[in-house]
Structure formats: structure tokens, C-alpha cells
Scaffold this active site. Structure first.
Site, PDB file in Angstrom:
ATOM      1  N   SER A   1       0.862  -1.173   0.000  1.00  0.00           N
ATOM      2  CA  SER A   1       0.000   0.000   0.000  1.00  0.00           C
ATOM      3  C   SER A   1       0.895   1.218   0.000  1.00  0.00           C
ATOM      4  O   SER A   1       2.081   1.135   0.359  1.00  0.00           O
ATOM      5  CB  SER A   1      -0.871   0.011   1.272  1.00  0.00           C
ATOM      6  OG  SER A   1      -1.481   1.267   1.462  1.00  0.00           O
TER       7      SER A   1
ATOM      8  N   TYR B   1      -2.017  -1.024  10.448  1.00  0.00           N
ATOM      9  CA  TYR B   1      -1.984  -1.161   8.990  1.00  0.00           C
ATOM     10  C   TYR B   1      -0.658  -0.654   8.432  1.00  0.00           C
ATOM     11  O   TYR B   1      -0.024  -1.323   7.609  1.00  0.00           O
ATOM     12  CB  TYR B   1      -3.157  -0.389   8.389  1.00  0.00           C
ATOM     13  CG  TYR B   1      -3.385  -0.645   6.917  1.00  0.00           C
ATOM     14  CD1 TYR B   1      -4.065  -1.783   6.494  1.00  0.00           C
ATOM     15  CD2 TYR B   1      -2.944   0.258   5.952  1.00  0.00           C
ATOM     16  CE1 TYR B   1      -4.299  -2.019   5.150  1.00  0.00           C
ATOM     17  CE2 TYR B   1      -3.174   0.025   4.605  1.00  0.00           C
ATOM     18  CZ  TYR B   1      -3.852  -1.110   4.208  1.00  0.00           C
ATOM     19  OH  TYR B   1      -4.075  -1.347   2.879  1.00  0.00           O
TER      20      TYR B   1
END
Length: 262
Positions: free
Chosen positions: A144, A157
Site C-alpha cells: 500500500s 496497517y
């Protein structure tokens, strides 16, 4: 001609979003598929049968719990027995929870690290011996933009995605002479159902139309005012599986609309 005809690909989290789109792209190229996701057994088998019928490939489905190492090993062993050794490994499965570090629930931290990071280590470790024996393999981790930069309330995350980029680099170095490449793709905004709640929240709180809320959400982070279509990531995965990408390994490759260029 199907460029990956007969190759076997495992894609975690392949029943929706990026993973599902990537599965279609690879199936179009003749790849046999180990599908995985949060579906019950009947739904998963129906999806696998749909792929097999549409593309004329072999398929296998599992809803293995990626928090559990033994479940991962069993899934991969059964999949390899059904389809053959894995040639292409795509670690895509992920979950999210947002909260400040001070209030972040420890169980949510543990689940995110397990699913978004540790599961990739376990799948890679199990896939490497057969890849090394064949002297060909492609490992693609869907990281990401948050593997490169941070955002508030995303401690677990960001930690997991930063970690998966580090893992990718180490695997690339260790496997450089074995015909195996390892890369991480770092998307920014991707048009998946997970984004809808954020758009709706902005529209409601600021009294905006859905299109204006969508625009504000995207451009708050990235200059390009468009979300990626999940299939675009699948097409990039396909390129990384090609001979043209043989020299690309150990890279964190952004598809972020200029997010990290700022």
C-alpha cells in the site's frame, strides 16, 4: 497465446476487490488458480467452478484462516496437491481498523499484523522450495502507499505494510540467483466497496454530493483525482509475471496517483 498457460497462481483474498480482479486477469492468460477468501465453502466452490468454466482452467478454493499458520500450511499443501506446485504467489489479503495508538485494541493489532504481514511470510516460506527447484517464481505482495508513508489512526496497517515491503526486499535478495523475483505493489486509492463508507461519511458531514465527496476524499491525499480500478493492479501483476519484468525485484512499486511524490 496465453502467456502464463499452465502456471499455478495462489492469490490470497481473491474473492473480491483487487484479488478477484487479479484472478480474472491471470485466468485469461491460462493460469490455474488457488482462490482464497471470506466465503463459506459452498460459495467458494461455486466461484471456483465459475472460473473453471469461464476460462478452462483448474481451480481450488479455501477459506483458510490466515491468522493461523497451520491453516495456511494445510491450504497450500492441499492446493498444491490439487493443481501442482505454486509458480506465482500473490499476497493480497488484508484487513483494516482505524483508531489512535493510545486506544487501539490489542486484538485488532494482532489480527492485522497476522493477516496483513505474518501470513505473507508463511506463504512465501512454503512456496519457495518448489520455486527454487524450478528456478522460476514470482512473488508479488500487495502492500500500500501506507507501506511508504503514514496516516493517523492506522498504526497497525502502516506497521504491517511497511513490514511487508521489508520482507519483500529480503526475499528478493535471498532469491536473486534462483530465478525468483519478489516485488511489492503500493496502491493509493482503489475503487473497491471498502471506500464507500468513507465517501458517504464525507458527503453526510459536509452536505456534499457523492461525486464531490469522492473528489475531496481522493485529492486530500493524491494529486490525480481518480481511483484505480482493481483490474489495473491485476494488469500490473501480469506484467511483473512476464519475462520483460525479470530484472525487477526487491522493488516497492507505487500506483498512487502521485501521493508519495509530494
Amino acid at each position: 497465446m496465453a502467456v502464463l498457460n499452465g502456471k499455478v497462481a495462489l492469490i490470497t483474498g481473491s474473492t473480491s476487490g483487487i484479488g478477484l480482479a487479479t484472478a480474472h486477469v491471470l485466468a485469461e492468460q491460462g493460469c490455474h488458480l488457488l482462490l482464497h477468501g471470506l466465503m463459506n465453502e459452498a460459495e467458494g466452490q461455486a466461484l471456483a467452478a465459475e472460473f473453471a468454466g469461464q476460462y478452462g482452467i483448474k481451480t481450488f478454493f479455501s477459506n483458510a484462516d490466515l491468522r493461523e499458520m497451520d491453516s495456511i500450511h494445510q491450504f497450500m499443501a492441499e492446493g498444491a496437491q490439487a493443481l501442482g506446485d505454486i509458480d506465482i504467489l500473490i499476497n493480497n489479503a488484508g484487513i483494516q481498523h482505524t483508531e489512535t495508538v493510545a486506544a487501539f485494541p490489542p486484538e485488532k493489532w494482532n489480527d492485522i499484523i497476522a493477516i496483513n504481514l505474518s501470513s505473507a511470510f508463511h506463504t512465501i516460506q512454503q512456496a519457495l522450495p518448489a520455486m527454487a527447484q524450478k528456478r522460476w517464481g514470482r512473488i508479488i505482495n500487495i502492500a500500500s502507499v501506507h507501506g511508504l508513508v503514514a496516516s493517523v489512526n492506522k498504526a497497525a496497517y502502516c506497521a504491517a505494510k511497511h513490514g511487508i515491503i521489508g520482507l519483500t526486499k529480503v526475499v528478493a535478495l535471498e532469491c536473486a540467483e534462483q530465478g525468483i523475483t519478489a516485488n511489492a505493489i503500493c496502491p493509493g486509492w482503489v475503487d473497491t466497496p471498502l471506500i464507500n463508507k468513507q465517501i458517504e461519511a464525507i458527503a453526510s458531514s459536509r452536505n456534499l454530493s457523492r461525486s464531490d465527496a469522492r473528489y475531496q476524499l481522493i485529492t486530500a491525499k493524491q494529486p490525480l483525482p481518480e481511483m484505480l480500478d482493481p483490474r489495473q493492479i491485476g494488469e500490473f501483476v501480469l506484467f511483473l509475471c512476464s519475462d520483460a519484468a525479470r530484472g525487477i525485484t526487491g522493488a516497492a512499486l507505487t500506483m498512487d496517483g502521485g501521493w508519495t511524490a509530494q
